[in-house]
Write an enzyme that holds these catalytic residues in place. Structure first.
Site, PDB file in Angstrom:
ATOM      1  N   GLU A  39       0.473  -1.274   0.433  1.00  0.00           N
ATOM      2  CA  GLU A  39      -0.211   0.082   0.265  1.00  0.00           C
ATOM      3  C   GLU A  39       0.943   1.190   0.004  1.00  0.00           C
ATOM      4  O   GLU A  39       0.106   2.240  -0.534  1.00  0.00           O
ATOM      5  CB  GLU A  39      -0.844   0.433   0.901  1.00  0.00           C
ATOM      6  CG  GLU A  39       0.013   0.505   3.179  1.00  0.00           C
ATOM      7  CD  GLU A  39      -1.064   0.883   3.950  1.00  0.00           C
ATOM      8  OE1 GLU A  39      -2.364   1.343   3.142  1.00  0.00           O
ATOM      9  OE2 GLU A  39      -0.771   1.723   4.537  1.00  0.00           O
ATOM     10  N   ASN A  40       2.180   0.765  -0.228  1.00  0.00           N
ATOM     11  CA  ASN A  40       2.805   2.662  -0.041  1.00  0.00           C
ATOM     12  C   ASN A  40       4.124   2.714  -1.117  1.00  0.00           C
ATOM     13  O   ASN A  40       5.257   3.429  -1.152  1.00  0.00           O
ATOM     14  CB  ASN A  40       3.881   2.656   1.648  1.00  0.00           C
ATOM     15  CG  ASN A  40       2.886   2.583   2.692  1.00  0.00           C
ATOM     16  OD1 ASN A  40       2.875   2.040   3.908  1.00  0.00           O
ATOM     17  ND2 ASN A  40       1.821   3.588   2.575  1.00  0.00           N
TER      18      ASN A  40
ATOM     19  N   HIS B 281      -4.068   2.875   2.538  1.00  0.00           N
ATOM     20  CA  HIS B 281      -3.521   3.715   1.702  1.00  0.00           C
ATOM     21  C   HIS B 281      -4.485   3.117   0.319  1.00  0.00           C
ATOM     22  O   HIS B 281      -3.688   3.657  -0.965  1.00  0.00           O
ATOM     23  CB  HIS B 281      -2.064   4.333   1.759  1.00  0.00           C
ATOM     24  CG  HIS B 281      -1.603   5.403   2.417  1.00  0.00           C
ATOM     25  ND1 HIS B 281      -1.392   6.037   2.572  1.00  0.00           N
ATOM     26  CD2 HIS B 281      -1.014   4.828   3.935  1.00  0.00           C
ATOM     27  CE1 HIS B 281      -1.651   7.740   3.817  1.00  0.00           C
ATOM     28  NE2 HIS B 281      -0.874   6.553   4.318  1.00  0.00           N
TER      29      HIS B 281
ATOM     30  N   HIS C 141       1.549  -2.090   9.206  1.00  0.00           N
ATOM     31  CA  HIS C 141       1.545  -0.527   8.754  1.00  0.00           C
ATOM     32  C   HIS C 141       2.036   0.158   9.627  1.00  0.00           C
ATOM     33  O   HIS C 141       2.370   1.060   9.646  1.00  0.00           O
ATOM     34  CB  HIS C 141      -0.583  -0.587   9.614  1.00  0.00           C
ATOM     35  CG  HIS C 141      -0.854   1.719   9.850  1.00  0.00           C
ATOM     36  ND1 HIS C 141      -0.746   1.961   8.576  1.00  0.00           N
ATOM     37  CD2 HIS C 141      -0.868   1.942  10.934  1.00  0.00           C
ATOM     38  CE1 HIS C 141      -1.162   3.041   8.604  1.00  0.00           C
ATOM     39  NE2 HIS C 141      -1.446   2.849  10.953  1.00  0.00           N
TER      40      HIS C 141
ATOM     41  N   HIS D 229       4.709  -0.759   9.963  1.00  0.00           N
ATOM     42  CA  HIS D 229       6.691  -0.261   9.456  1.00  0.00           C
ATOM     43  C   HIS D 229       7.801  -0.679  10.661  1.00  0.00           C
ATOM     44  O   HIS D 229       8.828  -0.235   9.933  1.00  0.00           O
ATOM     45  CB  HIS D 229       6.949   0.791   8.780  1.00  0.00           C
ATOM     46  CG  HIS D 229       5.648   1.390   7.645  1.00  0.00           C
ATOM     47  ND1 HIS D 229       5.685   2.010   6.960  1.00  0.00           N
ATOM     48  CD2 HIS D 229       4.960   0.580   7.728  1.00  0.00           C
ATOM     49  CE1 HIS D 229       5.000   2.311   6.051  1.00  0.00           C
ATOM     50  NE2 HIS D 229       3.914   1.216   6.096  1.00  0.00           N
TER      51      HIS D 229
END
Length: 268
Positions: free
Chosen positions: A39-40, A68, A178, A180
């Site tokens: 998602e990133n 995201h 999420h 990280h």
């Protein structure tokens, strides 16, 4: 089965860490399936069709996401075409794409991936626990599915731990994304489900959760809008976990961290 789950991919450094190392890991660890949270992956915000193809070509069988997922405009139309790209299953009915899917490995094994997002300090989506229950009711671990993995994307450690215990014995693994930062709590829960609160990220750890550290630090110091956050560009670390399951029961036999390259101590 042997399944590798890679934490949140952040920017180009994260993508390169995955596509450079996953083919070798597939061979050396004799992996049956690879999942990565993407998602990133697009400059730290969302994912694109082009990046999905890059990751699939690099050996990633399924891409999960989180809050995201919709940051890149083209993904709304693309996500309905790629069943290997998941968005959180507890988005409201009618949201494009899939929140869970059944896959088949090269050896004919059935693996279910469920992508769910928490609600504490996150978007107010549908109840993640009830939604996961609805998905798990479709499959029998060790019968219709040889491996069931839940990517629980959330901010609060308590909510992610609660999801782990809620799924214990009904899934092979519950793995958090999420935040990280890899947590040191990988273990097998009492009823046989492998668990870790956060797998970490694939990206440059000389950063603030994957973003350039100077800009991120100044945002906390000045408390006024400044330069846009962008991913750190140093060498990326691949942070993942390897879960091995019992082929008869579908429950976890082992879980261990896998870290390759970059600045964190390697474990692979």
């Amino acid at each position: 089965m042997k399944v590798l789950f890679c934490g949140d991919i952040v920017g180009r450094s994260g993508r390169e860490a995955v596509t450079r190392n996953v083919p070798r890991l597939r061979r050396d660890l004799e992996l049956d399936f690879v999942v990565a949270n993407g998602e990133n992956a697009a400059a730290g915000f969302g994912i694109t069709a082009k990046i999905c193809a890059e990751l699939h070509n690099g050996g990633v069988d399924c891409i999960t996401t989180g809050n995201h997922v919709w940051d890149q405009r083209d993904i709304v139309s693309y996500i309905a075409q790629d069943k290997r790209l998941l968005r959180p299953v507890n988005y409201p009915p009618g949201t494009p794409g899939w929140g869970a899917n059944l896959f088949e490995t090269a050896r004919g094994q059935k693996i279910v991936i469920v992508n769910v997002m928490c609600r504490l300090f996150m978007d107010a989506l549908d109840d993640p626990f009830r939604t996961v229950d609805l998905e798990l009711a479709k499959y029998g671990l060790g019968r219709s599915a040889h491996f069931i993995l839940v990517d629980v994307h959330g901010e609060a450690t308590s909510e992610k731990q609660s999801m782990g215990h809620h799924c214990d014995g009904r899934t092979t693994a519950v793995l958090g994304t999420h935040s990280h930062i890899p947590t040191a709590d990988h273990w097998i829960l009492p009823a046989g489900t492998a668990y870790q609160t956060d797998v970490g990220m694939c990206g440059d750890y000389d950063s603030v959760i994957g973003m350039k550290k100077d800009v991120a630090v100044q945002r906390f110091i000045k408390k006024i809008p400044g330069e846009r956050l962008s991913p750190a560009t140093g060498e990326g670390t691949l942070c993942a976990v390897l879960v091995e399951s019992d082929d008869k029961t579908g429950l976890a036999r082992s879980i261990r961290p896998v870290r390759v390259g970059g600045r964190l101590s390697p474990t692979e």
